[in-house]
Design an enzyme around this catalytic site. Structure first.
Site, PDB file in Angstrom:
ATOM      1  CG  HIS A 202       4.109 -32.151 -24.075  1.00 63.13           C
ATOM      2  ND1 HIS A 202       3.701 -30.853 -23.848  1.00 63.13           N
ATOM      3  CD2 HIS A 202       3.470 -32.571 -25.187  1.00 63.13           C
ATOM      4  CE1 HIS A 202       2.865 -30.509 -24.809  1.00 63.13           C
ATOM      5  NE2 HIS A 202       2.712 -31.516 -25.636  1.00 63.13           N
ATOM      6  NE  ARG A 315       2.217 -35.065 -28.335  1.00 65.16           N
ATOM      7  CZ  ARG A 315       1.265 -35.882 -27.894  1.00 65.16           C
ATOM      8  NH1 ARG A 315       1.425 -37.177 -27.961  1.00 65.16           N
ATOM      9  NH2 ARG A 315       0.148 -35.390 -27.381  1.00 65.16           N
ATOM     10  NE  ARG A 351       2.380 -31.768 -32.778  1.00 68.22           N
ATOM     11  CZ  ARG A 351       2.024 -31.866 -31.495  1.00 68.22           C
ATOM     12  NH1 ARG A 351       0.765 -31.653 -31.147  1.00 68.22           N
ATOM     13  NH2 ARG A 351       2.899 -32.196 -30.577  1.00 68.22           N
ATOM     14  CD  GLU A 452      -2.523 -27.617 -30.608  1.00 72.05           C
ATOM     15  OE1 GLU A 452      -2.477 -28.529 -29.774  1.00 72.05           O
ATOM     16  OE2 GLU A 452      -1.561 -27.333 -31.339  1.00 72.05           O
ATOM     17  CG  ASN A 475      -3.560 -33.348 -24.572  1.00 69.77           C
ATOM     18  OD1 ASN A 475      -4.508 -33.978 -24.143  1.00 69.77           O
ATOM     19  ND2 ASN A 475      -2.537 -33.918 -25.193  1.00 69.77           N
ATOM     20  CG  ASP A 476      -1.899 -27.430 -26.193  1.00 64.81           C
ATOM     21  OD1 ASP A 476      -1.508 -27.049 -25.079  1.00 64.81           O
ATOM     22  OD2 ASP A 476      -1.157 -27.966 -27.025  1.00 64.81           O
ATOM     23  NE  ARG A 486      -0.477 -30.109 -22.286  1.00 63.57           N
ATOM     24  CZ  ARG A 486      -0.343 -30.491 -23.553  1.00 63.57           C
ATOM     25  NH1 ARG A 486      -0.616 -29.660 -24.542  1.00 63.57           N
ATOM     26  NH2 ARG A 486       0.028 -31.708 -23.860  1.00 63.57           N
ATOM     27  CB  CYS A 523      -4.450 -36.412 -32.076  1.00 65.25           C
ATOM     28  SG  CYS A 523      -4.060 -34.654 -32.170  1.00 65.25           S
TER      29      CYS A 523
HETATM   30  C1  PEP Z   1      -2.985 -31.630 -27.812  1.00 61.78           C
HETATM   31  O1  PEP Z   1      -2.742 -30.473 -27.470  1.00 61.78           O
HETATM   32  O2  PEP Z   1      -4.027 -32.224 -27.512  1.00 61.78           O
HETATM   33  C2  PEP Z   1      -2.005 -32.391 -28.604  1.00 61.78           C
HETATM   34  C3  PEP Z   1      -2.282 -33.562 -29.102  1.00 61.78           C
HETATM   35  O3  PEP Z   1      -0.771 -31.826 -28.749  1.00 61.78           O
HETATM   36  P1  PEP Z   1       0.325 -31.840 -27.569  1.00 61.78           P
HETATM   37  O4  PEP Z   1      -0.202 -32.697 -26.452  1.00 61.78           O
HETATM   38  O5  PEP Z   1       1.579 -32.384 -28.132  1.00 61.78           O
HETATM   39  O6  PEP Z   1       0.414 -30.408 -27.201  1.00 61.78           O
HETATM   40 MG    MG Z   2      -1.104 -29.440 -28.399  1.00 57.28          MG
END
Ligand code: PEP
Ligand code: MG
Length: 560
Positions: A202, A315, A351, A452, A475-476, A486, A523
């Site tokens: 993040h 977020r 979210r 995710e 991402n997750d 990550r 996203c």
């Molecule tokens: C993701 O996990 O892709 C996402 C958009 O949420 P975050 O990056 O805030 O975990």
């Molecule tokens: Mg996420």
């Protein structure tokens, strides 16, 4: 080509071109100190502010020492008194005062920044000492400076001077939390380098959203770089050069100028693009929707300027991080309303709090990062919300109320179980009932889920039964499918969005959503990464949510 530089470090570049400037080393624990420039005529008052704070701490320590000498137990106080002596000596030493004065008068740093900068300079000197007793005094110095910083906190802050007149500064730290990074959004830095961190941590996501050169995972960069060293951050190549030779500096200045010229051309073509209302089309002629990811309500300005057709991901946890007192319903209502009003009827997806893992709350709430062995698998996102129903209901009420200004799509993160989905729906009903009970108006919301967690991607029909829309958090999804943290740069080479298992889950989620007639978007960082665009379009995806800073190049790529 042979380099003759003081040091070189390689990490993961987040893009954004080249930054050249003086290094400002910041210890992560002191990253919450304000960094801004003052005007030259404000310098005397700023020097006085530090002097006053230091004098208060000196008096405190002297009083403490006096009370120790009255103590009945004569042994322990003797040792404590010796420590007090060291602290007083360090505080009253000229090196500290002179260094602080230098940074305020010559560099025009604000008091807190000058103090922490000089602390880093002296700490480096302690580190270099051969005598282990002297090396250990660094800890004492840090303690007394913390006391002075606390004293300074109460005194008035000055209005920041115009940054344009100052030399460019690059922040170098071992690690920075996403909350620190958000604070730096309005600070003075033109580039960032951290020793640790993966590309989709993040912290990296916020750095990328700022559109300035940044490198994460540069291993020992914060040890290699000294306070005030000249550094070059090549964020496209992921290279950090410390104290470059004149020749290398000239080459990079040229690269920077070329990059800027290309960037200006980019902006010009983007604004032509925005004015030209031609829709962005996929190869089959269907429209592509471009949505923005934001962290704070004020980011809607950048989203609109980049031509976003709505917000695909707000977020909201960034409203909660780094705060000893969490935002109440009114504050949240104001924040969500601001986004809805700013977007003037365009879709707005907000979210619910995704707190936990590398986005902890302030430690005062007892939820520190790393407290649990695997925080990313722990009480994060919706799990935390369901464990803290009062907090979750407050957010849901604020969202429902803000929807009076325009429909809001509420997005729930990290769901995996049907039971969690049912609990969420009940909570939304309860929030409505609570508002009804006090006669407060609310508007219409849509409900969506993030896909995710692999378990969610494997039971998409269950999600489609309950939700109006889905959004893939790549991402997750990559992190959890491949079991690769990550945020951990040591396994970053295994973090792969092209892995067949990840591609399979994404494709099947997209196809099932389309077949069910429900809207689906991506996203995560994958949405703005051109190396994935063609594959996502081929899977049928038509809605991409990314940082405003990525939209110009995405559009150019998609038009080609
Ligand atoms: C993701 O996990 O892709 C996402 C958009 O949420 P975050 O990056 O805030 O975990
Ligand atoms: Mg996420």
């Amino acid at each position: 080509m042979s380099f003759s530089v003081h040091g070189l470090s390689v990490g993961r570049g987040l893009g954004g071109g080249v930054a050249i400037g003086r290094a400002v080393r910041v210890l992560s624990s002191r990253a919450n100190v304000a960094h801004y420039f003052i005007t030259p005529d404000q310098a005397p008052a700023e020097v006085q502010r530090v002097r006053t704070a230091r004098n208060v701490v000196v008096e405190e320590l002297q009083r403490l020492q006096l009370s120790l000498s009255d103590h009945v137990n004569k042994d322990a106080p003797h040792e404590l008194s010796a420590i007090m002596d060291v602290h007083l000596m360090l505080l009253q030493d000229d090196t500290l005062a002179e260094g602080v004065r230098h940074y305020i008068e010559e560099r025009h740093y604000n008091a807190e920044w000058a103090l922490t900068t000089q602390l880093e300079v002296i700490a480096e000197q302690f580190d270099a000492m051969h005598d282990s007793y002297m090396r250990e005094r660094k800890g004492d110095l840090e303690q007394v400076v913390e006391r002075v910083l606390k004293q300074l906190q109460g005194s008035a802050q000055l209005t920041a001077a115009n940054q344009a007149n100052h030399e460019s500064l690059i922040l170098v730290a071992h690690d920075l939390s996403p909350a620190d990074m958000i604070r730096f959004k309005s600070d003075v830095f033109s580039g960032f380098v951290t020793d640790v961190g993966g590309k989709t941590s993040h912290t990296a996501i916020v750095a990328r959203s700022m559109g300035i050169p940044a490198i994460v995972g540069a291993k020992s960069a914060s040890q290699l770089v000294r306070q005030d060293d000249w550094v070059i951050v090549d964020a496209d190549a992921g290279v950090l050069i410390v104290n470059p030779t004149d020749r290398i500096l000239a080459q990079y200045r040229q690269k920077q100028t070329d990059g800027l010229a290309a960037w200006h051309e980019h902006l010009a073509s983007e604004s032509r693009d925005i004015k030209q209302s031609a829709p962005l089309l996929a190869p089959d002629g269907t429209a592509i929707t471009l949505l923005a990811n934001i962290e704070l309500p004020g980011d809607t300005a950048a989203a609109l300027a980049a031509g976003a057709q709505g917000i695909g991901l707000f977020r909201t946890e960034f409203l909660f991080m780094g705060r000893a007192i969490l935002p109440d319903e009114e504050e949240q209502y104001a924040a969500y309303s601001e986004v809805v009003v700013a977007m003037k009827g365009m879709p707005v997806t907000i979210r619910t709090i995704d707190i936990g893992a590398d986005k902890p709350l302030d430690p005062s709430h007892g939820q520190e990062y790393g407290v649990h062995t695997n925080p990313a698998l722990g009480l994060r996102a919706i799990r935390w919300c369901l464990a803290e129903p009062a907090m979750f209901l407050t957010q849901l009420r604020a969202l429902l109320r803000a929807a009076v200004h325009g429909r809001i799509e509420v997005l729930i993160p990290m769901l995996a179980h049907e039971g969690e989905i049912k609990q969420c729906l009940l909570m939304v009903d309860r929030a409505r009932t609570q508002l009804d009970a006090v006669g407060v108006a609310y508007g219409e919301i849509g409900l969506g889920a993030m896909i995710e967690v692999p378990a969610a991607a494997l039971i998409v029909p269950t999600f489609l039964k309950y939700f109006d829309f889905l959004s893939i958090g790549s991402n997750d999804l990559i992190q959890y499918t491949l079991a690769v943290d990550r945020t951990d740069e040591t396994v970053a080479h295994l973090y792969d969005g092209n892995h067949p298992a990840v591609q399979f889950l994404i494709e099947s989620t997209i196809k099932q959503s389309i077949a069910a007639g429900k809207s689906i978007s991506v996203c995560g960082e994958m949405a703005g990464d051109e190396s994935h665009t063609q594959a996502l379009l081929a899977m049928g995806l038509r809605s991409f949510s990314m940082h405003p800073s990525q939209m110009a190049s995405f559009k150019k790529f998609a038009r080609q």
